[in-house]
Structure formats: C-alpha cells, structure tokens
Design a protein around this motif. Sequence first.
Motif, PDB file in Angstrom:
ATOM      1  N   THR A 145      14.446 -18.091   7.103  1.00 49.32           N
ATOM      2  CA  THR A 145      14.515 -16.217   7.064  1.00 49.32           C
ATOM      3  C   THR A 145      13.553 -15.607   6.743  1.00 49.32           C
ATOM      4  OG1 THR A 145      16.858 -17.871   6.450  1.00 49.32           O
ATOM      5  CG2 THR A 145      15.585 -15.631   5.965  1.00 49.32           C
TER       6      THR A 145
ATOM      7  N   TRP B  11      11.601 -14.674   9.990  1.00 48.78           N
ATOM      8  CA  TRP B  11      12.656 -13.985  10.688  1.00 48.78           C
ATOM      9  C   TRP B  11      12.331 -12.496   9.618  1.00 48.78           C
ATOM     10  CZ3 TRP B  11      15.467 -13.997  15.277  1.00 48.78           C
ATOM     11  CH2 TRP B  11      15.719 -14.748  15.896  1.00 48.78           C
TER      12      TRP B  11
ATOM     13  N   VAL C 248      17.810  -9.887   9.402  1.00 47.92           N
ATOM     14  CA  VAL C 248      18.115 -10.897  10.523  1.00 47.92           C
ATOM     15  C   VAL C 248      19.827 -10.844   9.606  1.00 47.92           C
ATOM     16  CG1 VAL C 248      16.843 -12.465   8.386  1.00 47.92           C
ATOM     17  CG2 VAL C 248      17.448 -13.391  11.011  1.00 47.92           C
TER      18      VAL C 248
ATOM     19  N   THR D 252      15.678 -16.035  19.669  1.00 46.31           N
ATOM     20  CA  THR D 252      13.904 -17.055  18.953  1.00 46.31           C
ATOM     21  C   THR D 252      13.336 -16.290  18.723  1.00 46.31           C
ATOM     22  OG1 THR D 252      12.417 -16.582  21.063  1.00 46.31           O
ATOM     23  CG2 THR D 252      14.274 -18.476  21.159  1.00 46.31           C
ATOM     24  N   LEU D 253      12.502 -16.285  17.612  1.00 44.59           N
ATOM     25  CA  LEU D 253      11.699 -15.858  16.663  1.00 44.59           C
ATOM     26  C   LEU D 253      10.331 -14.861  17.752  1.00 44.59           C
ATOM     27  CD1 LEU D 253      11.285 -15.405  13.265  1.00 44.59           C
ATOM     28  CD2 LEU D 253       9.437 -16.702  13.652  1.00 44.59           C
TER      29      LEU D 253
ATOM     30  N   ALA E  54      11.750 -11.399  18.140  1.00 45.17           N
ATOM     31  CA  ALA E  54      12.592 -10.899  17.523  1.00 45.17           C
ATOM     32  C   ALA E  54      12.253  -9.179  17.334  1.00 45.17           C
ATOM     33  CB  ALA E  54      12.705 -11.365  15.614  1.00 45.17           C
TER      34      ALA E  54
ATOM     35  N   THR F 240      21.620 -15.611  13.990  1.00 45.01           N
ATOM     36  CA  THR F 240      20.701 -16.690  14.767  1.00 45.01           C
ATOM     37  C   THR F 240      21.188 -17.865  13.932  1.00 45.01           C
ATOM     38  OG1 THR F 240      19.143 -18.101  15.250  1.00 45.01           O
ATOM     39  CG2 THR F 240      18.481 -16.256  13.828  1.00 45.01           C
TER      40      THR F 240
ATOM     41  N   LEU G  14      18.779 -20.518  11.418  1.00 48.30           N
ATOM     42  CA  LEU G  14      18.650 -20.435  10.662  1.00 48.30           C
ATOM     43  C   LEU G  14      19.228 -21.622   9.550  1.00 48.30           C
ATOM     44  CD1 LEU G  14      19.056 -16.677   9.089  1.00 48.30           C
ATOM     45  CD2 LEU G  14      16.699 -17.709  10.208  1.00 48.30           C
TER      46      LEU G  14
END
Length: 296
Positions: free
Chosen positions: A129, A132, A143, A257-258, A261, A274, A277
């Motif tokens: 987390t 993100w 997020v 996907t990261l 972001a 998402t 996580l």
Amino acid sequence: MSLPEAVTLALREAGLDPAYVEDLIRATLEEDLDGGEDVTTVATVPAEQQAIAVLAAREAGVVAGLPVAEATFAVVGGDVQVERHVADGTEVSPGTTVLTVHGRTRALLVAERTALNLACRLSGIATATRAWVGALAGSQAAVRDTRKTTPLMRSLEKYAVRAGGGVNHRSSLSESALIKDNHVAAAGGITAAFRAVRESYPGLTVEVEVDDVAGAVEAVEAGAELVLLDNFTVDQALEAVKAVDGRARLEVSGGLTLDQAAAYAATGVDYLSTGELTHSVRALDLGLDVVAVEGR
C-alpha cells in the motif's frame, strides 16, 4: 482467557475487535497444534525455562499487525511480556527489532508461527500500500482496497491497508451500495438500478460501476455521488473526468498496475482501487529469534 487490558486497548485503537482477533488467533493456533502439542518443543525445552526473543525485520518494508502478534503471545500464555519498539505503519530496515518478548520458552515457540504468519502478511499489505501511496504523491488521488481479501481476515487486512496509508473501500455488502454490471442487467439499466437502491436504502452511499463515459454521465445524472470507472484506459478516464465535471467522485479500477498509477492520478480521478493490495501481496519477511535463555 481474555486478552490483557493493554493488548485490548491497542487492538481497539487500531479499529479492530479484540474478541474477533482472539477467536482468529485461537483458531489458527488450534490448526497448528491439531489437537495435540508442539512435540519438538516439549521434547527439547524444559517446562519452566524462560527466554527472551526478538521479532525483527529481515527486509525493508512497512510493519503492521504488531498488536495482533502481541495478542498471539498473550493467548498462548506463559506469562509472556511484550515490548513494542515501533508502531504499525513504520518503515523499517533489515535488522530492525520491532518486538521483544520475554516469557516461557515453550510459549514463545508455540506462538511463533501464528504470530509471524499474521504479522508478515499484514506487513506485506502495508508495504504494498505504501508503494501505491508514494506513486500517487502530489495528486489528489488516494489508493483504495477491495473485498478481495482472505476469508475471515478482512478487518485485519483492511487495517493493514490503513497502516500503509491507503483508504478502505466498503468492508461489507451492507455498508454501502455498489451497483455493478449484473445489477444493472437485472434492474433494466443504470438509472433504474440507482433509483431502486436509493428508494430501498435512502441513507446509504451509492456507487455505480460503468464501462464507458456515457454510463458515467448517466450515473451522475441519476444521482450517484461516486462512479467506478471499470477497466478504463488513461485517456478514457480523462474523458470521464471532463464529462462528469466535478458532479461526483470518480474511482478507477480493473487491472491497474503500480507503474500506471501516476498517469491515472494525473487525470483528476479521486481514487484508484486495486485488489492487488490484498489478494496476491507478498508477505514481508519478519523473523523471531531467541537471543537469551535464562537459568541454563
């Protein structure tokens, strides 16, 4: 056996139900012991022996679930005393000691795997987390998690998301309404589905999932205060932001996907959600090591 007052307080401060946590711990310990005892520990460790052990990070990350680990030692018993050295949500380096535990050696070793299973998983969620959160830095977006959680561990895993700096989506089907494609199909359209939910549950937040910009506009005009843009590209999300024009909060979800972001956040949406996580996160490597044995 009820949890010590200090442990109960720590769990409540984390937004966790102490009774639920204790029941979960007892179930996982029973799974580990399978109606018997830790035969290796009983054979090798004198019953009254005392020891000091440290729970430490073996890699960099964000720790979470330390009150849960502490509760595990308390449930096992053996007059275990726990000292927490960092708070949940703390970024740690390899070798950082997060807990010191002191008590009967047998109790420490029986509790070890359950405490680690829980703390490692929750720390892995918090670590993911935080990555993100870092990717969204400088934007208005946050997020959010999903309900794609481990069965019976939802409240713990959503707590770990909060510890990592994320925001929880609904925790249950009764907390708020999320109108998805199957609801729309069953009700006969977005507007019909929204009106049906609003009439039945006038006090609840209603979010509507849509798969195109026209659907987002229809949802907003029906009265939705939150719209989920499902599987939108970055360009489609930007188009939806412009079309909605601040009349509702917008959330993007579906295969994110990261590395995407920051681009999605730059469109002006409010949330990125998402399941990554919680449903497929890698546990953070923590370990428990006995560092001193008393009376030997």
